[in-house]
Design an enzyme around this catalytic site. Structure first.
Site, PDB file in Angstrom:
ATOM      1  CG  ASP A  12     -11.728  61.149  19.010  1.00 54.88           C
ATOM      2  OD1 ASP A  12     -10.939  60.897  17.894  1.00 54.88           O
ATOM      3  OD2 ASP A  12     -12.033  60.047  19.696  1.00 54.88           O
ATOM      4  CG  ASP A  44      -9.547  56.882  13.772  1.00 54.12           C
ATOM      5  OD1 ASP A  44      -9.821  57.624  14.593  1.00 54.12           O
ATOM      6  OD2 ASP A  44      -8.834  55.876  14.167  1.00 54.12           O
TER       7      ASP A  44
END
Length: 537
Positions: free
Chosen positions: A414, A192
């Site tokens: 992202d 992540d």
């Protein structure tokens, strides 16, 4: 040109939907300090392996020591080694319809966007530097901790691990295989870039989500060390809210990490040995890396679908990327293979300076925004100037892209969000531009989720408008059509871009990043991107 192929959407989610827990953690947390209830079947049965020649993050070997816990190093990156991790992708179940896959992806994206937006507004537990400034500066914490030891002289090579798509586990995230503890045992963690803390579900697990395989048991590892509440590293995490009283000087440092969507994790802040697979000149060997800071989570909830925890790659000091800086420098990169690639083809994650990427003739850079008063330290912000569709600059006011004084707005890159999202009214302008410039294909007005969608029945080579992003510093990112249009059925193609509310973040998601080698250079505060066939990296 969009070349028609038959495909099932392989969701390229590199992270997110986080761990969680609520008031029960505060009620039960004292159990860890007062006793150790019998753990049940959640004990790893994997055999241990012996590994020589340790690499070391920190010189610390005890939770009560404050020597050598620094993990930041300003040495010239040229002396750093390179770590390369393989991101192996599984194909989606052939029985799953692409339309259903997109629906699940956008639902997860919606949850993630809400979480990111909430974190921007409340900034609870995410702005580590801000928290440290209230107690002591980050520099003071590092100075108290000491300097890290270097690894063995002459060490070189690439570190290789496996990172697989979680589609077969009912998840869209990417999983990285890691070996934790001594003897090392195997766990799959979600990767992540939108968060910092590394953590894993731990025995005793009072309130945990279902995972594939047993929980990590610190009692079975000789290298596990708790960080005490007196250790300066304890200032890098937030305690449970309200804080629990410390009963003894050597009491373990408790942590509470919150993600913004009611997901969070709590437990003991500790250090442990992470073992990685090192390859050099075609040879492979395992190397232990000692004293990696991580969370041993006893209360965790979230949409993790089989993962054992999470490996953070955000900009904050706790992330795995930040902790690796003293060994491999201030940059990392990844290259995601396209969704149609063979399941045996690996995506790559590389820590350190990749010479082949830096020498790529089509490598471009744009600045990463830093020092913004209300930005979240974890995120990788970029400054967009304009959007180009079909070669034309769209009439979007530049102020639309700016990060506001209250912390809202702005654009991040992202890897954990699948599609790309632009805040209104930008999204509406982009969508209208595609509708106006796409000619010759019937528009499907009743198709769910994505819009516009077109019927391209009987057409082998589908011609669609170009799409690009121009940044404020003059850099331009042009995308191949397969990165912003998606086939949902044999005869249906849709724009793979959606909108968010006016005050929310705009997000360049991983779908648009496929077959680009993306470089995060935090020392020079820049984002690099080069078109590349990622299967060849």
């Amino acid at each position: 040109m969009l070349v028609r192929v038959s495909l099932g959407l392989v969701v390229l989610f590199l992270s997110i939907s986080y761990a969680a827990f609520e008031a029960t953690a505060r009620i039960h947390y004292d159990r860890i300090k007062t006793g150790n209830p019998n753990s049940n079947s959640n004990i790893s049965s994997l055999a241990g392996i012996e590994f020589p020649d340790h690499m070391i993050f920190n010189a610390v070997s005890s939770s009560t020591s404050t020597d050598g816990c620094s993990y930041l190093n300003d040495d010239d990156d040229g002396s750093k080694k390179i770590v390369k991790l393989h991101l192996k992708q599984r194909q989606i179940d052939s029985k799953t319809e692409p339309k259903s896959s997109v629906l699940k992806s956008t639902m997860r994206d919606s949850i993630r966007i809400q979480a990111l937006h909430t974190r921007v507004i409340e900034k609870k537990n995410q702005n580590a530097i801000s928290r440290l400034n209230k107690q002591s500066s980050l520099k003071q914490v590092i100075e108290k901790a000491g300097a890290p030891e270097s690894y063995t002289d002459g060490f070189s090579g690439q570190l290789v691990a496996t990172l697989e798509s979680g589609v077969s586990l009912g998840s869209g995230e990417y999983f990285i295989d890691v070996f934790i503890g001594t003897p090392p045992k195997h766990f799959s963690l979600i990767l992540d870039t939108g968060s910092d803390l590394n953590w894993i579900q731990c025995v005793p697990c009072y309130d945990c989500f279902e995972q594939t395989g047993p929980y990590y048991d610190p009692n079975e590892s000789s290298s596990y060390r708790n960080i005490s509440c007196q250790d300066p590293r304890c200032n890098l995490v937030s305690p449970p809210d309200p804080p629990l009283p410390f009963k003894t000087e050597n009491q373990t440092c408790p942590y509470y990490y919150w993600y913004g969507d009611s997901s969070n994790t709590t437990g003991d802040f500790a250090v442990e040995t992470f073992t990685v697979n090192l390859t050099s000149n075609g040879n492979s060997e395992f190397k232990p890396v000692e004293n990696v800071m991580f969370g041993c989570g006893h209360w965790n909830r979230g949409l993790f679908h089989g993962a054992a925890g999470l490996l953070g790659l955000g900009r904050g000091p706790l992330s795995f990327a930040s902790q690796l800086q003293s060994l491999y420098g201030h940059s990392f990169s990844y290259c995601l293979v396209d969704r149609n690639s063979d399941k045996n083809v690996s995506s790559k994650l590389i820590f350190g300076e990749d010479k082949s990427l830096l020498n790529h003739p089509n490598l471009n850079f744009t600045s990463l925004l830093t020092g913004k008063e209300n930005s979240v330290d974890t995120f990788y912000y970029v400054q967009i100037k304009s959007i180009l569709v079909g070669g034309d600059i769209l009439p979007i006011p530049e102020e639309t892209w700016r990060l506001s004084t209250d912390g809202t707005g702005g654009t991040i890159v992202d890897s954990g969000t699948t599609l790309s999202y632009f805040a209104d009214p930008t999204y509406k302008i982009i969508k209208e531009a595609f509708v106006n410039k796409t000619k010759g294909y019937p528009l499907l007005k009743d198709f769910p989720i994505l819009n516009p969608c077109y019927n391209v029945s009987g057409i082998e080579n589908v011609e669609l408008p170009d799409f690009g992003i121009e940044f404020l510093d003059g850099a331009v990112w042009n995308f191949p059509v397969e990165n912003y249009f998606i086939w949902l059925e044999d005869d249906v193609v849709c724009l793979a871009i959606l909108g968010t509310p006016r005050s929310a973040l705009s997000i360049i998601g991983n779908y648009q990043q496929q077959n680009f080698h993306i470089l995060y250079d935090t020392k020079k505060s820049r984002l690099g991107y080069a078109p590349m066939k990622c299967a060849d990296v």
